[in-house]
Write a protein that holds these residues in place. Structure first.
Motif, short mmCIF file in Angstrom:
data_model
loop_
_atom_site.label_atom_id
_atom_site.label_comp_id
_atom_site.label_asym_id
_atom_site.label_seq_id
_atom_site.Cartn_x
_atom_site.Cartn_y
_atom_site.Cartn_z
N ALA A 238 2.23 11.54 0.78
CA ALA A 238 2.02 12.27 -0.49
C ALA A 238 2.94 13.48 -0.58
CB ALA A 238 0.56 12.69 -0.60
N LEU A 239 3.09 14.22 0.54
CA LEU A 239 3.97 15.39 0.53
C LEU A 239 5.42 14.99 0.26
CD1 LEU A 239 2.67 17.57 3.51
CD2 LEU A 239 2.81 18.24 1.11
N TYR A 240 5.87 13.94 0.91
CA TYR A 240 7.26 13.53 0.73
C TYR A 240 7.51 13.06 -0.70
CZ TYR A 240 11.60 10.93 1.06
OH TYR A 240 12.86 10.47 0.84
N LEU A 241 6.64 12.21 -1.21
CA LEU A 241 6.86 11.67 -2.55
C LEU A 241 6.78 12.74 -3.63
CD1 LEU A 241 4.83 8.33 -2.32
CD2 LEU A 241 7.31 8.58 -2.41
N GLU A 242 5.91 13.73 -3.44
CA GLU A 242 5.70 14.72 -4.47
C GLU A 242 6.65 15.91 -4.37
OE1 GLU A 242 4.17 15.76 -7.95
OE2 GLU A 242 3.61 13.94 -6.83
N GLU A 243 7.02 16.28 -3.13
CA GLU A 243 7.77 17.53 -2.95
C GLU A 243 9.22 17.34 -2.55
OE1 GLU A 243 6.53 20.39 -3.67
OE2 GLU A 243 4.46 19.78 -4.02
N PHE A 244 9.54 16.26 -1.86
CA PHE A 244 10.88 16.15 -1.29
C PHE A 244 11.66 14.93 -1.77
CE2 PHE A 244 8.27 18.39 1.89
CZ PHE A 244 8.97 19.57 1.98
N ALA A 245 10.99 13.85 -2.15
CA ALA A 245 11.70 12.61 -2.50
C ALA A 245 12.49 12.79 -3.79
CB ALA A 245 10.71 11.46 -2.65
N TRP A 250 14.24 4.00 -6.72
CA TRP A 250 13.52 3.56 -5.51
C TRP A 250 12.16 4.25 -5.39
CZ3 TRP A 250 15.01 -0.72 -3.45
CH2 TRP A 250 16.36 -1.09 -3.49
N THR A 251 12.13 5.55 -5.63
CA THR A 251 10.84 6.24 -5.54
C THR A 251 9.90 5.78 -6.65
OG1 THR A 251 11.80 8.07 -6.82
CG2 THR A 251 11.78 8.28 -4.42
N ASP A 252 10.45 5.46 -7.83
CA ASP A 252 9.60 4.91 -8.89
C ASP A 252 9.00 3.57 -8.47
OD1 ASP A 252 10.15 7.07 -10.47
OD2 ASP A 252 11.75 6.07 -11.62
N LEU A 253 9.80 2.75 -7.78
CA LEU A 253 9.31 1.46 -7.30
C LEU A 253 8.22 1.65 -6.25
CD1 LEU A 253 9.60 -1.64 -7.27
CD2 LEU A 253 11.36 -1.36 -5.51
N ILE A 254 8.42 2.63 -5.35
CA ILE A 254 7.40 2.91 -4.32
C ILE A 254 6.10 3.38 -4.97
CG2 ILE A 254 6.82 4.45 -2.41
CD1 ILE A 254 9.78 4.38 -1.62
N GLU A 255 6.19 4.25 -5.96
CA GLU A 255 5.00 4.76 -6.62
C GLU A 255 4.23 3.64 -7.32
OE1 GLU A 255 6.12 7.87 -9.23
OE2 GLU A 255 6.96 9.14 -7.65
N VAL A 256 4.95 2.74 -7.98
CA VAL A 256 4.30 1.61 -8.65
C VAL A 256 3.60 0.72 -7.63
CG1 VAL A 256 4.72 -0.50 -9.96
CG2 VAL A 256 5.83 1.63 -10.65
N ASN A 257 4.25 0.48 -6.50
CA ASN A 257 3.65 -0.38 -5.48
C ASN A 257 2.41 0.27 -4.86
OD1 ASN A 257 5.34 -2.64 -5.58
ND2 ASN A 257 6.93 -1.58 -4.43
N ILE A 258 2.45 1.59 -4.65
CA ILE A 258 1.27 2.27 -4.10
C ILE A 258 0.09 2.16 -5.06
CG2 ILE A 258 0.33 4.55 -3.52
CD1 ILE A 258 3.05 5.24 -2.33
N ASN A 259 0.36 2.36 -6.36
CA ASN A 259 -0.70 2.24 -7.36
C ASN A 259 -1.24 0.82 -7.43
OD1 ASN A 259 -0.52 4.96 -8.09
ND2 ASN A 259 1.10 4.55 -9.59
#
Length: 434
Positions: A238-245, A250-259
């Motif tokens: 959560a820290l990496y995706l929200e604060e550093f990524a 690619w990060t959009d794809l990761i977020e969709v997959n997590i959801n």
């Protein structure tokens, strides 16, 4: 409400009157619709609470008797020829119980009748005698009074789950067995006592000897592995995706997959654990280690989503203030943002753990449905968990397991209520209002 202007022309006054009438009718219609909506909402809440109350009442009515156990008081002679100091562990204590029953009912002589007489008490009655002897070896050679557990059929009769007035062909106990029970009752030798076995023993084929300790310990080890892995990994993700990524494709794809993973059926994670942890890595089957790994995969999306929501709730001014006084991006996140977001992260973690505590399907796929008698002593020992134990007991045909199932559900619900109450307390205790 606006009234028609007296100074207006005669042609305007009827138009204003019609407008006022239309508005009033519209308002009345909206008020009626709003009232109906409130009534529908209230009815839905009342209906849900009623169903919940019926469910709890049914579970409590069926399960509260499991917290008591029917016991029989026997005057038992500890024969030194059967029990002596050299064979305390291997002595035939059940034989002493049988002799005691024969002395209480000397008129029983037939082989079949004796077998029915011995069936008044549990096959584990000798264990109670063994504990008594091990506590004080001076009782060897003496007659002692010992409370031993009754058979499950006797237990059901004493608790009122079996109608004694039914014809003999419609119940499991014969008339003469009921006569023996009534004789013991008249002598004060049958009583309902607190069922320590339910909390202090593992599973058993005999309902009166079955307990939830093994499943509870298995659940504890499984949740321990889940918490140790899911919390740090979930918070770090959560820290990496929200604060550093970086915000890219690619990060959009990761977020969709997590959801999407948060909505995947739990049995899919069980299949994944079966294929990866058991078949590929060869980890021990039916162990809390494998169960914890599977539940970690299942709870990670929930914890990551809750963690990101908590980080987003921290005002940007906190970050900006930290950066303006010379803090690095890492210092601003770990010294200022993370401490403020941590209560929300803990709440999400506890909710995820509560969900994991009640899961059954993924654990069935990794073998935690096995019949486990021994209490697990480590993360790699064969074990089961409380929801699976409930599933196994619910599948049993014996009437005595019905109350065991309901009682185990009550214990599981108590754990879930405690965990959710802890989440609410942490949120209210540490949450900051912005």
């Amino acid at each position: 409400m606006n009234k028609p202007n007296p100074s207006a022309s005669p042609a305007v006054r009827p138009s204003l009157s019609r407008t006022v009438t239309i508005v009033q009718a519209s308002l009345e219609k909206r008020y009626r619709a709003e009232k109906r909506f409130r009534l529908l909402g209230l009815s839905a809440v009342v209906c849900a609470l009623a169903f919940l109350a019926v469910m709890f009442a049914d579970i409590i009515a069926k399960g509260h008797t499991a917290f008591q156990q029917t016991c029989v008081l026997l005057d038992l002679f500890v024969d030194p020829d059967v029990v002596h100091v050299g064979n305390l562990d291997q002595a035939d204590y059940q034989a002493l119980v049988k002799r005691s029953l024969e002395k209480h009912f000397p008129e029983v002589t037939g082989r079949q009748e004796k077998r029915e007489l011995y069936g008044l008490v549990s096959s584990g009655a000798g264990v109670a005698v063994r504990h008594k002897v091990l506590e004080d070896t001076s009782v060897i050679g003496k007659t002692i009074a010992v409370w031993v557990p009754a058979n499950d059929d006797v237990d059901m009769v004493i608790k009122g789950h079996v109608d004694r007035n039914l014809p003999e062909s419609e119940r499991r106990l014969r008339d003469r067995t009921l006569g023996w029970i009534e004789t013991l009752e008249s002598q004060g030798r049958i009583a309902k006592r607190w069922n320590k076995t339910f909390f202090m023993a593992g599973d058993s084929r005999e309902p009166e000897l079955a307990g939830i300790l093994g499943a509870t310990v298995g659940s504890f080890y499984t949740l321990l592995v889940t918490l140790a892995l899911s919390f740090p990994i979930g918070v770090a993700a959560a820290l990496y995706l929200e604060e550093f990524a970086p915000k890219n494709r690619w990060t959009d794809l990761i977020e969709v997959n997590i959801n999407n993973l948060a909505a995947v059926p739990s049995i899919v994670f069980g299949l994944l654990g079966l294929a990866v942890f058991l078949s590929f890595f060869g980890l021990p089957r039916s162990s809390p280690l494998v169960g914890g790994l599977v539940l970690t995969l299942m709870t990670l999306p929930t914890i990551i989503i809750a963690g990101r929501a908590s980080l987003q709730a921290v005002p940007p001014s906190i970050r900006d203030a930290a950066l303006s006084v010379g803090a690095s991006r890492m210092q601003a996140v770990f010294h200022h943002v993370l401490p403020l977001a941590l209560p929300g992260m803990l709440t999400g973690t506890i909710i995820g753990m509560a969900r994991a505590l009640g899961e059954t399907a993924p654990l069935l796929m990794v073998g935690m449905v096995a019949f486990i008698v021994d209490i697990p002593r480590g993360l790699t020992d064969p074990a089961t968990v409380l929801p699976v134990q409930i599933y196994l007991w619910a599948d049993s045909a014996e009437r005595a397991f019905v109350e065991k199932t309901s009682a185990a559900i009550l214990v599981l619900l108590a754990f879930l209520i405690v965990m959710n109450a802890a989440a609410v307390y942490l949120r209210n205790r540490f949450e900051r209002r912005w």
